[in-house]
Design a protein around this motif. Structure first.
Motif, short mmCIF file in Angstrom:
data_model
loop_
_atom_site.label_atom_id
_atom_site.label_comp_id
_atom_site.label_asym_id
_atom_site.label_seq_id
_atom_site.Cartn_x
_atom_site.Cartn_y
_atom_site.Cartn_z
N SER A 229 0.68 37.52 -15.13
CA SER A 229 -0.19 37.23 -13.99
C SER A 229 0.57 36.45 -12.92
O SER A 229 0.31 35.26 -12.69
N VAL A 230 1.50 37.11 -12.27
CA VAL A 230 2.25 36.47 -11.19
C VAL A 230 2.16 37.35 -9.94
O VAL A 230 2.13 38.57 -10.02
N SER A 231 2.13 36.69 -8.82
CA SER A 231 1.99 37.37 -7.53
C SER A 231 3.34 37.81 -6.99
O SER A 231 4.39 37.47 -7.53
N ALA A 232 3.28 38.54 -5.89
CA ALA A 232 4.52 38.93 -5.20
C ALA A 232 5.30 37.69 -4.78
O ALA A 232 6.53 37.67 -4.83
N GLU A 233 4.58 36.64 -4.36
CA GLU A 233 5.26 35.42 -3.91
C GLU A 233 5.93 34.70 -5.07
O GLU A 233 7.03 34.14 -4.93
N ALA A 234 5.29 34.71 -6.24
CA ALA A 234 5.91 34.11 -7.42
C ALA A 234 7.17 34.87 -7.81
O ALA A 234 8.18 34.28 -8.21
N ASN A 235 7.13 36.19 -7.67
CA ASN A 235 8.33 36.98 -7.91
C ASN A 235 9.45 36.58 -6.96
O ASN A 235 10.62 36.50 -7.35
N GLU B 72 -0.69 29.56 -9.39
CA GLU B 72 -1.27 30.65 -8.60
C GLU B 72 -2.66 30.32 -8.06
O GLU B 72 -2.93 30.52 -6.87
N PRO B 73 -3.58 29.79 -8.87
CA PRO B 73 -4.94 29.53 -8.35
C PRO B 73 -4.98 28.47 -7.26
O PRO B 73 -5.96 28.39 -6.51
N LEU B 74 -3.95 27.63 -7.16
CA LEU B 74 -3.94 26.55 -6.17
C LEU B 74 -3.59 27.04 -4.77
O LEU B 74 -3.76 26.30 -3.80
N HIS B 75 -3.10 28.26 -4.67
CA HIS B 75 -2.63 28.79 -3.39
C HIS B 75 -3.28 30.16 -3.14
O HIS B 75 -2.79 31.18 -3.61
N GLY C 71 6.16 18.82 -8.85
CA GLY C 71 5.81 18.68 -10.25
C GLY C 71 4.34 18.92 -10.55
O GLY C 71 3.76 18.26 -11.41
N ARG C 72 3.74 19.89 -9.86
CA ARG C 72 2.31 20.14 -10.05
C ARG C 72 2.01 21.19 -11.12
O ARG C 72 0.90 21.68 -11.20
N SER C 73 2.99 21.55 -11.91
CA SER C 73 2.73 22.52 -12.99
C SER C 73 3.28 22.00 -14.30
O SER C 73 4.06 21.04 -14.31
N GLY D 135 10.61 29.58 -19.00
CA GLY D 135 10.48 28.27 -18.39
C GLY D 135 9.72 28.29 -17.08
O GLY D 135 8.74 27.57 -16.90
N LEU D 136 10.16 29.13 -16.14
CA LEU D 136 9.56 29.15 -14.81
C LEU D 136 8.24 29.92 -14.76
O LEU D 136 7.28 29.47 -14.14
N ARG D 137 8.19 31.07 -15.40
CA ARG D 137 7.00 31.95 -15.26
C ARG D 137 5.70 31.25 -15.62
O ARG D 137 4.72 31.33 -14.84
N PRO D 138 5.59 30.55 -16.76
CA PRO D 138 4.31 29.89 -17.07
C PRO D 138 3.92 28.85 -16.02
O PRO D 138 2.72 28.68 -15.74
N ARG D 139 4.89 28.17 -15.43
CA ARG D 139 4.59 27.18 -14.40
C ARG D 139 4.04 27.87 -13.15
O ARG D 139 3.09 27.36 -12.52
#
Length: 359
Positions: free
Chosen positions: A247-253, A288-291, A357-359, A279-283
């Motif tokens: 569950s990652v967006s284009a921006e997370a990619n 995602e819901p915050l943005h 550090g919000r994740s 490490g990064l993907r779960p964060r």
């Protein structure tokens, strides 16, 4: 010697948020090194707008330089004399989001390296080899393979069937790029897509006939089957359920891609993949819901006919290969949904949240 640039840097170091063009107070240098670049200072200013950082974190950010061999920090406009060489002075507020994302990627990569790879999950107490191998679109198959192996349901049992998992070609091609953002170096999505159209080929991870033919040559065509409907997989594999794509967006990619560029010159490929995937993907998923305003990776409207032509060719090649199908072969045709690709502003917002550090 006091300068306006060091004054602004000191203000930001204390958690300030005043833009550069509104700052006038000079100050003595607080570090023996050169003044941080405009992109790093603007990045810190924007992080400060989301909440203060601890001093060690601030100083770590101020010590970074944007990635790129021979690349120099950008000077602040109005703080230096005009130059006849090197980068010209800039107003930090006018820097493109991608410049700030590149600046953020260095510290975010260092964060992952410092944390290190997560410990591998304990293998299931009971393991069995089931008669399957799952190949095809890696963006679809990787989460499924990982979950089945976590449950001890290993591939490659006696007389296994090779299931080639696919779907609408525009989504499969997008998935090929998405997979690489977490596992290897790759160009930005618009550049990747432009190059694919120039070549006339979407690459090996989006070429289902090629994948099927490779396996057919090794195990026989009768043991290779095409799956166009993922909901049929549980019955085919003999399991209760299978997970969907991450569950990652284009921006997370895009964030993962830019950080991966830094990691690729700091560590080996396997460690890079582990750091990004585990490490990064779960964060990123938590952020995602915050943005709001997440986009999907997809083809622009002007490229839809091009990908439709290639999808029809792939469908026809698989039908001519006389493979068994699970799901309608026409599900390989494009979805027809146009997309603009990652939003650089939202990608930067995700990176700012990671830095804070919000994740």
């Amino acid at each position: 010697m006091p300068t306006r640039g060091w004054g602004w840097a000191a203000h930001l170091r204390e958690g300030g948020t005043t833009p550069w063009t509104s700052w006038s107070e000079p100050a003595e240098p607080f570090a023996e090194t050169h003044l941080p670049g405009a992109e790093v200072l603007e990045l810190l200013r924007r992080v400060n707008t989301t909440g203060p950082l601890q001093r060690p974190r601030v100083d770590s950010l101020l010590r970074t330089s944007p990635p790129g061999r021979g690349r120099r920090d950008l000077p602040l406009v109005g703080d230096t004399s005009p130059r006849t060489y090197g980068p010209q002075p800039v107003d930090p507020a006018e820097l493109a989001p991608r410049e700030l994302l590149r600046a953020a990627s260095v510290l975010l990569a260092e964060d992952l390296l410092e944390t290190g790879p997560t410990a591998p999950a304990e293998p299931a107490a009971e393991q069995e080899k089931l008669p399957y191998r799952l190949v095809g679109s890696p963006w679809l198959t990787m989460p499924i393979r990982e979950e089945l192996e976590r449950q001890g349901k290993l591939p490659g049992g006696r007389g296994f069937t090779v299931y080639v998992l696919g779907g609408p070609l525009d989504e499969v091609a997008a998935g090929a790029w998405q997979f690489r953002t977490f596992t290897n170096r790759v160009n930005p999505w618009p550049v990747w897509l432009r190059d694919a159209q120039w070549r006339g080929w979407l690459g090996p991870r989006a070429d289902l006939p090629r994948i099927a033919a490779w396996w057919a040559a090794r195990v026989g065509r009768e043991r290779v089957e095409i799956v166009t409907d993922a909901s049929l997989l549980p019955d085919l594999l003999g399991v209760d359920s299978v997970p969907g794509p991450w569950s990652v967006s284009a921006e997370a990619n895009e964030v993962a891609r830019v950080i991966g560029q830094v990691l690729s010159v700091r560590t080996d490929l396997e460690t890079q993949r582990t750091l990004l995937v585990d490490g990064l993907r779960p964060r990123l998923e938590k952020l995602e819901p915050l943005h709001p305003g997440a986009r999907e990776v997809g083809f622009p409207a002007q490229s839809l006919e091009w990908v439709a032509t290639r999808a029809r060719a792939q469908r026809d090649a698989l039908l001519e290969g006389r493979y068994a199908f699970h799901g309608d072969p026409d599900r390989l045709l494009p979805s027809g949904r146009a997309s603009q690709g990652p939003d650089e502003r939202r990608a930067l917002a995700l990176a700012l949240s990671l830095l804070a550090g919000r994740s």
